[in-house]
Design a protein around this motif. Structure first.
Motif, PDB file in Angstrom:
ATOM      1  N   ARG A 110       0.828  -1.215   0.000  1.00 22.15           N
ATOM      2  CA  ARG A 110       0.000   0.000   0.000  1.00 22.15           C
ATOM      3  C   ARG A 110       0.860   1.262   0.000  1.00 22.15           C
ATOM      4  O   ARG A 110       0.537   2.237  -0.687  1.00 22.15           O
ATOM      5  N   ASN A 162       0.686   4.011  -2.869  1.00 18.40           N
ATOM      6  CA  ASN A 162       0.393   5.404  -2.518  1.00 18.40           C
ATOM      7  C   ASN A 162       1.497   6.342  -2.993  1.00 18.40           C
ATOM      8  O   ASN A 162       1.218   7.461  -3.422  1.00 18.40           O
ATOM      9  N   GLU A 214      -4.860   1.061  -7.897  1.00 15.70           N
ATOM     10  CA  GLU A 214      -5.867   1.220  -6.844  1.00 15.70           C
ATOM     11  C   GLU A 214      -6.486  -0.124  -6.486  1.00 15.70           C
ATOM     12  O   GLU A 214      -6.750  -0.397  -5.310  1.00 15.70           O
ATOM     13  N   ARG A 249      -3.996  -2.009  -4.330  1.00 23.31           N
ATOM     14  CA  ARG A 249      -3.973  -1.424  -2.988  1.00 23.31           C
ATOM     15  C   ARG A 249      -5.222  -1.784  -2.191  1.00 23.31           C
ATOM     16  O   ARG A 249      -5.139  -2.204  -1.039  1.00 23.31           O
ATOM     17  N   ASP A 250      -6.381  -1.659  -2.812  1.00 22.15           N
ATOM     18  CA  ASP A 250      -7.649  -1.875  -2.106  1.00 22.15           C
ATOM     19  C   ASP A 250      -7.928  -3.352  -1.817  1.00 22.15           C
ATOM     20  O   ASP A 250      -8.695  -3.653  -0.900  1.00 22.15           O
ATOM     21  N   ASN A 251      -7.357  -4.258  -2.580  1.00 25.78           N
ATOM     22  CA  ASN A 251      -7.644  -5.686  -2.411  1.00 25.78           C
ATOM     23  C   ASN A 251      -6.487  -6.474  -1.837  1.00 25.78           C
ATOM     24  O   ASN A 251      -6.512  -7.703  -1.861  1.00 25.78           O
TER      25      ASN A 251
END
Length: 89
Positions: free
Chosen positions: A56, A60, A80, A83-85
């Motif tokens: 992450r 970022n 994204e 990062r989100d999963n």
């Protein structure tokens, strides 16, 4: 005398514009190289099953910095998604 002064001023202005352009090109090249390094590090993190916090952080870094100028919308979406999963399970 006027032509000599005008030629000198034109030469100085032209040199300044060229110098700024070259400096900007060098900065863009360095930014692109930094982005490539960040993306490579992210790739290694994913391949080596690093922790989600590291993944992450790398995503970022890529999405928040000047890298946004060098990646496509599709690449942003993929980053994204990564990062989100991300899951440490």
């Amino acid at each position: 005398m006027k032509k000599s002064l005008q030629l000198t001023i034109t030469t100085i202005l032209f040199s300044t514009f060229i110098g700024c352009s070259v400096a900007e090109d060098v900065k863009d090249t360095l930014d692109a190289a930094e982005c490539a390094t960040l993306i490579e590090r992210l790739d290694n993190d994913v391949d080596n099953n690093e922790s989600c916090s590291e993944i992450r952080a790398d995503v970022n870094s890529i999405l928040s910095g000047s890298c946004r100028d060098f990646i496509t919308e599709e690449q942003r979406t993929q980053l994204e998604f990564i990062r989100d999963n991300c899951s440490d399970e």
